[in-house]
Scaffold this active site. Sequence first.
Site, PDB file in Angstrom:
ATOM      1  N   GLN A 261       0.848  -1.190   0.000  1.00 36.53           N
ATOM      2  CA  GLN A 261       0.000   0.000   0.000  1.00 36.53           C
ATOM      3  C   GLN A 261       0.897   1.259   0.000  1.00 36.53           C
ATOM      4  O   GLN A 261       1.839   1.327  -0.776  1.00 36.53           O
ATOM      5  CB  GLN A 261      -0.966  -0.035   1.180  1.00 36.53           C
ATOM      6  N   SER A 262       0.644   2.219   0.870  1.00 37.84           N
ATOM      7  CA  SER A 262       1.357   3.497   0.781  1.00 37.84           C
ATOM      8  C   SER A 262       2.783   3.471   1.317  1.00 37.84           C
ATOM      9  O   SER A 262       3.489   4.486   1.224  1.00 37.84           O
ATOM     10  CB  SER A 262       0.558   4.591   1.499  1.00 37.84           C
ATOM     11  N   VAL A 263       3.243   2.352   1.840  1.00 32.69           N
ATOM     12  CA  VAL A 263       4.674   2.209   2.099  1.00 32.69           C
ATOM     13  C   VAL A 263       5.447   2.448   0.801  1.00 32.69           C
ATOM     14  O   VAL A 263       6.573   2.959   0.804  1.00 32.69           O
ATOM     15  CB  VAL A 263       4.980   0.819   2.686  1.00 32.69           C
ATOM     16  N   ALA A 264       4.814   2.117  -0.326  1.00 36.19           N
ATOM     17  CA  ALA A 264       5.436   2.310  -1.637  1.00 36.19           C
ATOM     18  C   ALA A 264       5.850   3.764  -1.859  1.00 36.19           C
ATOM     19  O   ALA A 264       6.812   4.036  -2.595  1.00 36.19           O
ATOM     20  CB  ALA A 264       4.472   1.867  -2.733  1.00 36.19           C
ATOM     21  N   LYS A 265       5.125   4.703  -1.274  1.00 35.06           N
ATOM     22  CA  LYS A 265       5.441   6.124  -1.466  1.00 35.06           C
ATOM     23  C   LYS A 265       6.862   6.450  -1.037  1.00 35.06           C
ATOM     24  O   LYS A 265       7.540   7.292  -1.642  1.00 35.06           O
ATOM     25  CB  LYS A 265       4.441   6.984  -0.693  1.00 35.06           C
TER      26      LYS A 265
END
Length: 407
Positions: free
Chosen positions: A122-126
Site C-alpha cells: 500500500q502506501s509504504v510504496a510512497k
Amino acid sequence: MPHPSDSDAAIDPTLIMRGSPPTFPVPIQDWDRGPWNRWAFQHIREILPTAEVWRGPNPAQAFKRAPRHLAPITFQSARGDISVADFLDASYTDGFIVLHKGAIAMEHYANGMGPRSLHLSQSVAKSFLGVLAGIYAGRGLLDPQAPITTYLPELATTAYAGAKVQHMLDMSSGVAYSEEYTDPFSDVGQTDVASGWKPKPEGDTRPWPRTMWDQILGLKTKEAEHGARFHYRSIETDVVAFAIERISGLRLPELISREIWQKLGTDESASFTVDPGGYGLACGGFNATLRDYARFGQMVAQDGFYNGSQIVPKAWIEETRRGKPDLFDAATRATMPKGSYHNQFWIEDVGTPVLQCLGVFGQWIYTDPANDFVAVKLSSWPDFLNDAFYLESIQAIHAIKRALTQG
C-alpha cells in the site's frame, strides 16, 4: 462468483481461494477488504497485472542473526497490559521482523505468509518513490524547488500550475483530491479505477479516467495555496513518479530495480501493479518480501548506505528527517502530536530521527538510527485505517526497543 455481503465476515480466511475451482473466489471489486485481503495481499500477481522489479544477478546480502525472545514482552496499551505476541495476533499480522544493529532479532510469519511471499505495501510504496527522488535530486536531474511543470508541462492547465516538486513530495500542494477510501466515487475511488485495481461502479455511465495520467490531467480545482498545509493525497506521489519517468526515459519498475532493489542485495524480485497504460502505481502498488522491506528500512536507518554502497545521498535522508509539524491539522496530530510528513516519509516526532513508511490496512516500516533499530509489520486489517491499532503498534515498538537497547 459469490458477492461480498455481511455474512462474508464469517468466512474463514484460510478457505479463501481453496479448491479447484475455489469455493470462495476473491471478488475483484472488494479484494482489498476483509476478509478477502487476508489472502489477496499475498497474491496480488494472481489478481492484477504487475511488472517485475528485478533483483538482479548478484547473490543476496546475507542477514546476520541475533535472536531475542521478544514475543513475551509486555507493555501498557488501551487494552491493558498485553504481550507482543498478543499484539501481533490481535492486529491481523501477516509478517513482522525486527532488526537491531543490522541483525535479525525477531522474525514472525502468520496467515500463510512465508519468507518468499510478496506482500502488498500500500502506501509504504510512497517512501520508495521518495528515495528515488532523492537519488535523482542528488545527481542534479530533479530539482525539488522547481515547478512541476518544468518536467511535466502538460500540468500547466491543471490545478498543479505553480506548484513545486517539493509540494508533491510533502503532500502540501493546494490541489483538491478527496482521499475517502470507502466512497467509490471519491477521487481515490477514481484512482482505484484508473490504476486498474477496481472496475468502475456497476451501472455508472459517467466518464472515468482510463489511466493514472488521465486522472492527473483531470485535476483542475485548487482549494488552497500551494505549500500552505499538509493534506494527504495519494496521487501526489504519482505526479512525481511521472516526472522522474519523463526525466529518465524509464518506467518505474525498472528505475526501482536499477537504483534501489539490486543495490540492496534483495532475496527476491519485487513487483508493481500496473495501470492500463503500463504505469507502475507509485502510490501503493509495490509488493515485496518481509526481509526485503527490512533491508530498505535498514538502508534508511543508515543514512542511505547499505550493502557496501551509498544508495541514497546521506544529505537527502538527513533532510527528510526535518519536517514542518505546523502543517498538520488537528486530526493528524491526534495520532502524531509531534509528527510531520516530508519527502514521502512520516516523521514520528520531529525531536527524534525516526522515519516511518505507512500504508493502509496496517503496512509499516519503522526506522530509528539513534538506536540502530528497524521494524517491519505487514498486515491485513479489516479496515483501511485504525488509530487504535497504530497507537498500539507504536507502544509495542517502543517496548521492544527498550528491551533491546537496555536489556
